[in-house]
Design a protein around this motif. Structure first.
Motif, mmCIF file in Angstrom:
data_model
loop_
_atom_site.group_PDB
_atom_site.id
_atom_site.type_symbol
_atom_site.label_atom_id
_atom_site.label_comp_id
_atom_site.label_asym_id
_atom_site.label_seq_id
_atom_site.Cartn_x
_atom_site.Cartn_y
_atom_site.Cartn_z
ATOM 1 N N GLN A 1 0.969 6.587 6.535
ATOM 2 C CA GLN A 1 0.197 5.891 7.621
ATOM 3 C C GLN A 1 0.453 4.166 7.246
ATOM 4 O O GLN A 1 0.551 3.283 8.222
ATOM 5 C CB GLN A 1 -1.206 6.140 7.264
ATOM 6 C CG GLN A 1 -1.512 7.472 7.702
ATOM 7 C CD GLN A 1 -3.073 7.541 7.487
ATOM 8 O OE1 GLN A 1 -3.714 7.005 6.826
ATOM 9 N NE2 GLN A 1 -3.493 8.910 7.868
ATOM 10 N N ALA A 2 0.636 3.987 5.947
ATOM 11 C CA ALA A 2 0.838 2.575 5.533
ATOM 12 C C ALA A 2 2.195 2.225 6.212
ATOM 13 O O ALA A 2 2.596 0.854 6.695
ATOM 14 C CB ALA A 2 0.901 2.268 4.107
ATOM 15 N N THR A 3 3.316 2.842 5.983
ATOM 16 C CA THR A 3 4.589 2.767 6.475
ATOM 17 C C THR A 3 4.546 2.497 8.220
ATOM 18 O O THR A 3 5.198 1.482 8.778
ATOM 19 C CB THR A 3 5.835 3.660 6.056
ATOM 20 O OG1 THR A 3 5.454 3.720 4.563
ATOM 21 C CG2 THR A 3 7.046 3.318 6.596
ATOM 22 N N SER A 4 3.784 3.482 8.771
ATOM 23 C CA SER A 4 3.768 3.276 10.310
ATOM 24 C C SER A 4 3.187 1.901 10.667
ATOM 25 O O SER A 4 3.595 1.302 11.576
ATOM 26 C CB SER A 4 2.951 4.399 10.883
ATOM 27 O OG SER A 4 2.865 4.239 12.179
ATOM 28 N N LEU A 5 1.983 1.363 9.918
ATOM 29 C CA LEU A 5 1.524 0.223 10.257
ATOM 30 C C LEU A 5 2.209 -0.914 9.901
ATOM 31 O O LEU A 5 2.290 -1.750 10.648
ATOM 32 C CB LEU A 5 0.061 0.243 9.016
ATOM 33 C CG LEU A 5 -0.707 -1.169 9.486
ATOM 34 C CD1 LEU A 5 -1.349 -1.226 10.684
ATOM 35 C CD2 LEU A 5 -1.788 -1.025 8.118
ATOM 36 N N VAL B 1 0.726 -1.313 -0.108
ATOM 37 C CA VAL B 1 -0.006 -0.068 -0.172
ATOM 38 C C VAL B 1 0.864 1.269 0.122
ATOM 39 O O VAL B 1 0.694 2.323 -0.592
ATOM 40 C CB VAL B 1 -0.843 -0.076 1.368
ATOM 41 C CG1 VAL B 1 -1.824 1.170 1.421
ATOM 42 C CG2 VAL B 1 -2.025 -1.115 1.109
ATOM 43 N N ALA B 2 1.888 1.333 0.864
ATOM 44 C CA ALA B 2 2.670 2.485 0.763
ATOM 45 C C ALA B 2 3.531 2.528 -0.515
ATOM 46 O O ALA B 2 3.702 4.054 -0.891
ATOM 47 C CB ALA B 2 3.753 2.298 1.915
ATOM 48 N N ASN B 3 3.860 1.587 -1.308
ATOM 49 C CA ASN B 3 4.723 1.863 -2.540
ATOM 50 C C ASN B 3 3.565 1.680 -3.455
ATOM 51 O O ASN B 3 3.959 1.735 -4.850
ATOM 52 C CB ASN B 3 5.422 0.646 -2.579
ATOM 53 C CG ASN B 3 6.572 0.387 -1.558
ATOM 54 O OD1 ASN B 3 6.873 1.789 -1.089
ATOM 55 N ND2 ASN B 3 7.061 -0.788 -1.285
ATOM 56 N N ALA B 4 2.313 1.698 -3.609
ATOM 57 C CA ALA B 4 1.400 1.822 -4.527
ATOM 58 C C ALA B 4 1.320 2.780 -5.471
ATOM 59 O O ALA B 4 1.558 4.113 -4.520
ATOM 60 C CB ALA B 4 0.033 1.619 -4.258
ATOM 61 N N PRO B 5 1.459 3.043 -6.776
ATOM 62 C CA PRO B 5 1.177 4.245 -7.264
ATOM 63 C C PRO B 5 -0.028 4.788 -7.142
ATOM 64 O O PRO B 5 -1.090 4.741 -7.173
ATOM 65 C CB PRO B 5 1.336 3.782 -8.914
ATOM 66 C CG PRO B 5 1.745 2.290 -8.908
ATOM 67 C CD PRO B 5 1.391 1.882 -7.674
ATOM 68 N N GLY B 6 0.168 6.235 -7.161
ATOM 69 C CA GLY B 6 -0.729 7.201 -6.848
ATOM 70 C C GLY B 6 -1.260 7.557 -5.570
ATOM 71 O O GLY B 6 -2.284 8.180 -4.911
ATOM 72 N N SER B 7 -0.657 6.755 -4.653
ATOM 73 C CA SER B 7 -0.759 6.996 -3.180
ATOM 74 C C SER B 7 -0.356 8.147 -2.623
ATOM 75 O O SER B 7 0.751 8.933 -3.174
ATOM 76 C CB SER B 7 -0.300 5.737 -2.164
ATOM 77 O OG SER B 7 1.049 5.819 -2.468
ATOM 78 N N THR B 8 -1.008 9.031 -1.816
ATOM 79 C CA THR B 8 -0.761 10.133 -1.160
ATOM 80 C C THR B 8 0.246 10.118 -0.227
ATOM 81 O O THR B 8 0.659 9.014 0.424
ATOM 82 C CB THR B 8 -2.083 10.841 -0.709
ATOM 83 O OG1 THR B 8 -2.182 10.086 0.407
ATOM 84 C CG2 THR B 8 -2.870 11.033 -1.707
ATOM 85 N N PRO B 9 1.050 11.174 0.024
ATOM 86 C CA PRO B 9 2.201 11.246 1.147
ATOM 87 C C PRO B 9 1.500 10.720 2.793
ATOM 88 O O PRO B 9 2.108 10.018 3.101
ATOM 89 C CB PRO B 9 2.577 12.445 1.139
ATOM 90 C CG PRO B 9 2.596 13.166 -0.132
ATOM 91 C CD PRO B 9 1.151 12.547 -0.719
ATOM 92 N N ASP B 10 0.240 11.207 2.781
ATOM 93 C CA ASP B 10 -0.328 10.741 4.375
ATOM 94 C C ASP B 10 -0.491 9.542 4.008
ATOM 95 O O ASP B 10 -0.438 8.309 4.937
ATOM 96 C CB ASP B 10 -1.436 11.477 4.334
ATOM 97 C CG ASP B 10 -1.189 12.914 4.581
ATOM 98 O OD1 ASP B 10 -0.083 13.302 4.986
ATOM 99 O OD2 ASP B 10 -2.373 13.830 4.651
ATOM 100 N N THR B 11 -1.258 8.549 2.903
ATOM 101 C CA THR B 11 -1.224 7.409 2.892
ATOM 102 C C THR B 11 0.021 6.413 3.043
ATOM 103 O O THR B 11 0.178 5.511 3.701
ATOM 104 C CB THR B 11 -2.222 6.974 1.592
ATOM 105 O OG1 THR B 11 -3.207 7.706 1.514
ATOM 106 C CG2 THR B 11 -2.529 5.379 1.468
#
Length: 585
Positions: A434-438, A421-431
């Motif tokens: 959050q994914a990296t923190s998760l 999710v963190a590396n998915a194209p089009g993801s926002t910096p907040d996303t």
């Protein structure tokens, strides 16, 4: 059998006087016989002397056996054998009536020899076959002896009734044939008894039975055999017969000394045992073995709660069944069964002395029964605790395996998905943040789970064994640690492996927390049937089992598997925690 300390001979005075009187009488009879026979014996003088010596040997051996076992009939039988031999030798005298007695009883000693063979070692005829065979032996010696003097004109008056050589020959042939039949039957019965005996009894009975059978066959056959084959003179043949006869009581005396039957003594000796205190007092079993003359005798105890018999160590046992070589007599106190005396039925054919001994020591048996019952309860408790530990270990292994193979794998997959999710194209910096923190949180949870799994039951121990698990544990210790391994993985029970591992883990954990040591040493090695586990540090010392629950729980676990945990922790000299565990449960 050596006399246990604290027991003294208590031969009844009446029996002692009777034995002394018998000895004196035998000495007098032999001396009178020699006085009557020797003056006119000529060259046969030494043969007459030899037969009287054999008579004295019989009496001496019989009196010794009688003294050692007053309640046993063997001693009396041996003495009767000597009297039968003496009676047969009266045929050589010239005093009226005495030659008649000697002629009638000429072969009676052979019948007594058969009787001795069948009755040894209990002094009683143990089977119907033995009783019939012994009765036949006496019939051959006394009844079938009649034609040899009734139809012999040379027999002393008034025994001879006719000069019939044909009937004399027929009677001699019939007696010889029947005597051989008795010998064959005796051989078969004794051979069967030898086969059914244990090795210890066989070593005593085998030589005795073999010599007895050979002797009773050779003695009547020696007259014709030695003359025809070896050309022996009559006096030499008579001497050979005397020597063969004399060997029979000697063989039985050797049987006494080698354990064929031991000294029984009187049951009053048990009163002496009961009155003895302190270290001089032998065990109850030893006292009964000595008093009854059975070195294999044992005592078992009745546990009413579980309705089982146990031995002195508390282990369950069974009583002999009908038809066994061993038998038992129950011991009661106040109408309650408290134990049983298990004894050799071939050695003690009459259970009455055993039953009497049981009544004498019943209170002592009750006391030892309580001890055995307590030991049995302790064994049952230890076995129950061992089963609980084994069950707990299996459950820990199952939980650890499920956590390792189930939840831990799921957390790893969730961490991968969060990273995707963190590396998915089009993801926002907040996303992405959050994914990296998760993912990091999931990684931390997985690490905590791995530590939990390791604390429950290390996967290395489950999959690879004690050596690999200990090496892994030592590698994670931040203090320099030397490891000595002398075991082979897979050669120890699982409960022992896990117990040894927890000894090492608890020892290192305590050392890390409290010792302030600069180096640790861990040693695991096998010494025979024991496993030695040792954790040593060079810290401040002062540790004790009462300081925390960890060591107390560890000591309980080691005790459950019948091991031993020790700790040496003098102030300023470090701590050494060592455990000895059985390699086989």
């Amino acid at each position: 059998m050596p006399t246990p300390r604290g027991i003294r001979s208590s031969l009844p005075r009446s029996l002692g006087r009777a034995l002394v009187l018998l000895a004196i009488s035998a000495l007098v009879l032999g001396t009178v016989h020699l006085a009557l026979v020797l003056p006119g014996a000529g060259d046969a003088r030494w043969v007459h002397l030899l037969f009287i010596v054999v008579f004295w040997v019989y009496v001496a051996a019989g009196l010794v056996a009688w003294w050692r076992r007053p309640s046993n009939r063997m001693g009396a039988l041996i003495v009767i054998g000597g009297l039968a031999l003496f009676a047969g030798s009266l045929a050589d005298t010239t005093v009226p009536v005495l030659p008649v007695i000697g002629t009638i009883t000429a072969t009676a000693v052979l019948a007594v020899a058969f009787h001795l063979l069948h009755a040894f070692p209990s002094g009683r005829l143990r089977s119907r076959a033995s009783r019939v065979t012994v009765a036949a032996g006496y019939g051959v010696a006394l009844v079938l002896q009649a034609p040899l003097y009734l139809f012999d004109p040379g027999a002393p008056a008034p025994l001879s009734v006719a000069d019939r050589p044909d009937l004399l020959m027929l009677g001699s042939t019939v007696q010889r044939a029947c005597g051989i039949a008795v010998a064959v039957a005796t051989t078969a019965i004794l051979a069967r008894r030898l086969i059914r005996s244990d090795a210890a009894h066989r070593r005593v009975l085998g030589p005795l039975f073999a010599y007895g059978i050979v002797a009773v066959i050779l003695i009547p056959a020696s007259a014709s055999l030695f003359e025809a084959v070896l050309g022996m003179p009559a006096l030499v043949r008579a001497a050979v017969q005397a020597v063969l006869l004399g060997g029979i009581p000697v063989a039985f005396a050797l049987g006494v000394l080698r354990g064929g039957f031991a000294r029984t003594g009187e049951l009053e000796e048990l009163g002496t045992w009961l009155g003895t205190t302190g270290g001089a007092r032998p065990s109850l079993t030893a006292a009964l073995r000595h008093a009854l003359g059975d070195a294999s005798l044992d005592i078992v105890f009745w546990v009413p709660d579980s309705r089982t018999w146990v031995d002195a160590a508390g282990a369950r046992v069974g009583l002999p069944t009908a038809g066994d070589e061993r038998s038992s007599v129950e011991v009661e106190v106040g109408g309650r069964t408290v134990g049983a005396i298990v004894y050799d039925a071939s050695l003690l054919a009459d259970p009455d002395p055993v039953r009497t001994a049981g009544r004498v020591v019943a209170i002592a048996v009750e006391r030892e029964r309580l001890t055995a019952e307590l030991l049995a309860s302790q064994d049952a408790l230890r076995a129950s605790r061992a089963r609980l530990v084994a069950t707990a270990d299996r459950e820990r292994r199952r939980i650890a395996q499920n956590l390792h193979d189930g939840l831990q794998v799921q957390l790893v997959l969730l961490a991968l998905e969060a990273q995707q999710v963190a590396n998915a194209p089009g993801s926002t910096p907040d996303t992405r943040e959050q994914a990296t923190s998760l993912r990091k949180g999931i990684d931390d949870a997985a690490a905590d789970l791995r530590r939990l799994v390791h604390d429950v039951m290390p996967s290395t121990l489950i999959e690879q064994g004690l050596s690999a698990a200990t090496e892994d544990l030592v590698d994670r210790i931040p203090v320099p640690t030397r490891l000595h391994l002398g075991i082979t993985d897979g050669a120890l029970p699982g409960a022992i492996e896990s117990t040894a591992y927890f000894v090492v883990a608890e020892g290192l954990a305590n050392a890390l927390k409290h010792s302030r040591a600069g180096a640790f040493t861990v040693r695991i090695e096998r010494r025979g049937d024991r496993l030695l586990v040792e954790v040593h540090d060079d810290g401040v010392g002062g540790a004790s089992f009462t300081a925390g629950r960890g060591l107390r729980g560890l000591a309980d676990r080691v005790e459950v598997v019948n091991g031993r945990l020790e700790m040496q922790s003098a102030l300023g000299h470090g701590t050494r925690l060592s455990a000895e565990l059985p390699c086989v449960l």
